[in-house]
Design an enzyme around this catalytic site. Structure first.
Site, PDB file in Angstrom:
ATOM      1  N   TYR A 148       0.833  -1.016  -0.123  1.00 42.04           N
ATOM      2  CA  TYR A 148      -0.024  -0.065  -0.026  1.00 42.04           C
ATOM      3  C   TYR A 148       0.638   1.345  -0.033  1.00 42.04           C
ATOM      4  O   TYR A 148       0.593   2.290  -0.583  1.00 42.04           O
ATOM      5  CB  TYR A 148      -1.094   0.034   1.168  1.00 42.04           C
ATOM      6  CG  TYR A 148      -2.248  -1.102   0.931  1.00 42.04           C
ATOM      7  CD1 TYR A 148      -3.085  -0.765  -0.050  1.00 42.04           C
ATOM      8  CD2 TYR A 148      -2.233  -2.108   1.403  1.00 42.04           C
ATOM      9  CE1 TYR A 148      -4.128  -1.646  -0.459  1.00 42.04           C
ATOM     10  CE2 TYR A 148      -2.980  -3.252   1.034  1.00 42.04           C
ATOM     11  CZ  TYR A 148      -4.000  -2.928   0.024  1.00 42.04           C
ATOM     12  OH  TYR A 148      -5.021  -3.690  -0.066  1.00 42.04           O
ATOM     13  N   VAL A 208     -10.526   3.594  -3.288  1.00 49.31           N
ATOM     14  CA  VAL A 208      -9.583   4.303  -2.193  1.00 49.31           C
ATOM     15  C   VAL A 208      -8.558   5.246  -2.492  1.00 49.31           C
ATOM     16  O   VAL A 208      -8.085   5.762  -1.675  1.00 49.31           O
ATOM     17  CB  VAL A 208      -8.786   2.983  -1.488  1.00 49.31           C
ATOM     18  CG1 VAL A 208      -9.405   1.606  -1.124  1.00 49.31           C
ATOM     19  CG2 VAL A 208      -7.638   2.602  -2.533  1.00 49.31           C
ATOM     20  N   HIS A 249     -14.981   1.471   1.149  1.00 50.38           N
ATOM     21  CA  HIS A 249     -13.744   0.727   1.197  1.00 50.38           C
ATOM     22  C   HIS A 249     -12.473   1.334   1.807  1.00 50.38           C
ATOM     23  O   HIS A 249     -11.271   0.973   1.607  1.00 50.38           O
ATOM     24  CB  HIS A 249     -13.592   0.064  -0.081  1.00 50.38           C
ATOM     25  CG  HIS A 249     -14.475  -0.849  -0.614  1.00 50.38           C
ATOM     26  ND1 HIS A 249     -14.576  -1.269  -1.947  1.00 50.38           N
ATOM     27  CD2 HIS A 249     -15.615  -1.525  -0.073  1.00 50.38           C
ATOM     28  CE1 HIS A 249     -15.478  -2.323  -2.034  1.00 50.38           C
ATOM     29  NE2 HIS A 249     -16.197  -2.455  -1.065  1.00 50.38           N
ATOM     30  N   GLY A 299     -18.841   3.020 -13.235  1.00 50.58           N
ATOM     31  CA  GLY A 299     -17.401   2.121 -13.544  1.00 50.58           C
ATOM     32  C   GLY A 299     -17.333   1.053 -12.339  1.00 50.58           C
ATOM     33  O   GLY A 299     -16.263   1.123 -11.888  1.00 50.58           O
ATOM     34  N   THR A 300     -18.302   0.372 -12.178  1.00 48.34           N
ATOM     35  CA  THR A 300     -18.141  -0.648 -11.224  1.00 48.34           C
ATOM     36  C   THR A 300     -18.611  -1.944 -11.752  1.00 48.34           C
ATOM     37  O   THR A 300     -19.688  -2.112 -12.421  1.00 48.34           O
ATOM     38  CB  THR A 300     -18.823  -0.543  -9.836  1.00 48.34           C
ATOM     39  OG1 THR A 300     -18.650  -1.600  -9.095  1.00 48.34           O
ATOM     40  CG2 THR A 300     -20.270  -0.052 -10.002  1.00 48.34           C
TER      41      THR A 300
HETATM   42  P1  OAD Z   1     -13.578  -3.465 -11.292  1.00 47.70           P
HETATM   43  O1  OAD Z   1     -12.305  -3.789 -11.714  1.00 47.70           O
HETATM   44  O2  OAD Z   1     -14.252  -4.961 -10.650  1.00 47.70           O
HETATM   45  O3  OAD Z   1     -14.571  -2.895 -12.216  1.00 47.70           O
HETATM   46  C1  OAD Z   1     -14.284  -1.968 -12.981  1.00 47.70           C
HETATM   47  C2  OAD Z   1     -15.431  -1.763 -13.984  1.00 47.70           C
HETATM   48  O4  OAD Z   1     -15.213  -0.659 -14.694  1.00 47.70           O
HETATM   49  C3  OAD Z   1     -15.621  -2.860 -15.066  1.00 47.70           C
HETATM   50  O5  OAD Z   1     -17.000  -3.392 -15.287  1.00 47.70           O
HETATM   51  C4  OAD Z   1     -15.222  -1.865 -16.226  1.00 47.70           C
HETATM   52  O6  OAD Z   1     -16.103  -2.370 -17.522  1.00 47.70           O
HETATM   53  C5  OAD Z   1     -15.623  -0.521 -15.971  1.00 47.70           C
HETATM   54  N1  OAD Z   1     -14.797   0.589 -16.567  1.00 47.70           N
HETATM   55  C6  OAD Z   1     -13.473   0.477 -17.036  1.00 47.70           C
HETATM   56  N2  OAD Z   1     -13.248   1.535 -17.447  1.00 47.70           N
HETATM   57  C7  OAD Z   1     -14.184   2.402 -17.524  1.00 47.70           C
HETATM   58  C8  OAD Z   1     -14.401   3.720 -17.963  1.00 47.70           C
HETATM   59  N3  OAD Z   1     -13.486   4.383 -18.634  1.00 47.70           N
HETATM   60  N4  OAD Z   1     -15.896   4.212 -18.163  1.00 47.70           N
HETATM   61  C9  OAD Z   1     -16.606   3.451 -17.496  1.00 47.70           C
HETATM   62  N5  OAD Z   1     -16.648   2.154 -17.115  1.00 47.70           N
HETATM   63  C10 OAD Z   1     -15.245   1.696 -17.227  1.00 47.70           C
HETATM   64  O7  OAD Z   1     -13.622  -2.602 -10.118  1.00 47.70           O
HETATM   65  P2  OAD Z   1     -14.880  -2.323  -8.925  1.00 47.70           P
HETATM   66  O8  OAD Z   1     -16.244  -2.614  -9.700  1.00 47.70           O
HETATM   67  O9  OAD Z   1     -14.723  -0.825  -8.410  1.00 47.70           O
HETATM   68  O10 OAD Z   1     -12.612  -3.557  -3.114  1.00 47.70           O
HETATM   69  O11 OAD Z   1     -14.410  -3.533  -7.695  1.00 47.70           O
HETATM   70  C11 OAD Z   1     -15.042  -3.556  -6.552  1.00 47.70           C
HETATM   71  C12 OAD Z   1     -14.047  -3.878  -5.447  1.00 47.70           C
HETATM   72  O12 OAD Z   1     -13.488  -4.916  -5.753  1.00 47.70           O
HETATM   73  C13 OAD Z   1     -13.064  -2.712  -5.167  1.00 47.70           C
HETATM   74  O13 OAD Z   1     -13.647  -1.475  -4.680  1.00 47.70           O
HETATM   75  C14 OAD Z   1     -12.281  -3.587  -4.457  1.00 47.70           C
HETATM   76  C15 OAD Z   1     -12.115  -4.949  -5.003  1.00 47.70           C
HETATM   77  O14 OAD Z   1     -12.337  -5.913  -4.000  1.00 47.70           O
HETATM   78  C16 OAD Z   1     -11.561  -3.330  -1.970  1.00 47.70           C
HETATM   79  O15 OAD Z   1     -10.431  -3.025  -2.324  1.00 47.70           O
HETATM   80  C17 OAD Z   1     -12.217  -3.211  -0.587  1.00 47.70           C
END
Ligand code: OAD
Length: 234
Positions: A56, A93, A109, A176-177
């Site tokens: 980190y 984060v 998170h 973006g999740t």
């Molecule tokens: P992910 O990496 O799982 O997903 C990212 C999403 O963003 C995907 O669905 C992509 O298609 C989309 N994406 C990428 N680039 C983009 C853009 N330019 N515009 C729009 N969408 C885009 O990330 P999270 O969903 O944030 O937790 O992951 C959730 C959690 O998983 C994180 O917070 C982390 C991890 O466990 C912790 O660290 C506690």
């Protein structure tokens, strides 16, 4: 477009992608070839805290340099110009919402620029290194500081407030999740059941979710400013 009074924006790693930050589940993902079990679980931290701190501390250097992109700035514009209460629940984060001067940001998170004392719960804000010899400035215990990142196996932060906001919002935007990490993945369900209109902004239609009214497909740095312009018309 309908007028809304209470808007909740849920963000994930995809909103920061156009700031040059890797998402989690992309091939070059944010865990950077480290095993999730080693760097993102409470058991991993108990096993080898130095390894986790080093990971980190290194990530901190990268995230400190990152700058907000057009999607974060579109939220700033919406918050400044649209007459509604607008809250942001972020899984990220990084501190790009804060750098974009977004208001009402809830980091469920945790935050890369914080460490929490496992002895007394005191939270310290710092972009400096934290390690196994760091002393808690409140209780003076040595070696009990942990990055204030919510690891698998830990409670999410601010959940009472989040639940309240989800129930009262009339518009829910997810940006973006991937929607695979719970409970954040189920926030849309709560918002929908309590009457909100629900939109997903993603590079792809995640289609793992029945609760979105609309999917807006494309990079958030383009789709979100366009959406905000629509909202601000008339
Ligand atoms: P992910 O990496 O799982 O997903 C990212 C999403 O963003 C995907 O669905 C992509 O298609 C989309 N994406 C990428 N680039 C983009 C853009 N330019 N515009 C729009 N969408 C885009 O990330 P999270 O969903 O944030 O937790 O992951 C959730 C959690 O998983 C994180 O917070 C982390 C991890 O466990 C912790 O660290 C506690």
């Amino acid at each position: 477009m309908k007028k809304y009074k209470n808007i909740v924006i849920l963000t994930g790693a995809g909103i920061s992608a156009e700031s040059g930050l890797a998402t989690f589940r992309a091939s070059n993902g944010l865990w950077n070839n480290h095993k999730v079990d080693d760097v993102a679980t409470i058991e991993g931290f108990a096993r080898n805290p130095k390894y986790v701190h080093d990971f980190y501390n290194e990530l901190k250097v990268e995230l400190k340099k990152a700058k907000p992109n057009a999607a974060h700035l579109a939220i700033t514009k919406l918050q400044n110009e649209y007459p509604a209460e607008i809250n942001i629940i972020t899984q990220n984060v990084d501190t790009l919402h804060e750098k974009a001067k977004n208001k009402n940001v809830y980091h469920i998170h945790g935050q890369i620029n914080q460490a929490v004392c496992l002895n007394c719960g005191h939270v310290v804000e710092t972009f400096g290194n934290v390690g196994v010899h760091t002393i808690c400035p409140k209780c003076n215990e040595i070696g009990r500081m942990k990055p204030n990142i919510v690891f698998f196996g830990e409670n999410l932060l601010c959940m009472d407030k989040v639940e309240y906001l989800l129930r009262k919002c009339d518009l829910f935007l997810s940006i973006g999740t991937s929607g695979v990490v719970f409970p954040a993945a189920s926030f849309v369900q709560t918002a929908k059941y309590y009457g909100a209109d629900t939109y997903e902004f993603n590079l792809e239609n995640t289609s793992n979710n029945f609760f979105f009214d609309k999917h807006i497909v494309g990079p958030a740095g383009t789709t979100l400013p366009a959406f905000v312009s629509e909202m601000l018309k008339d």
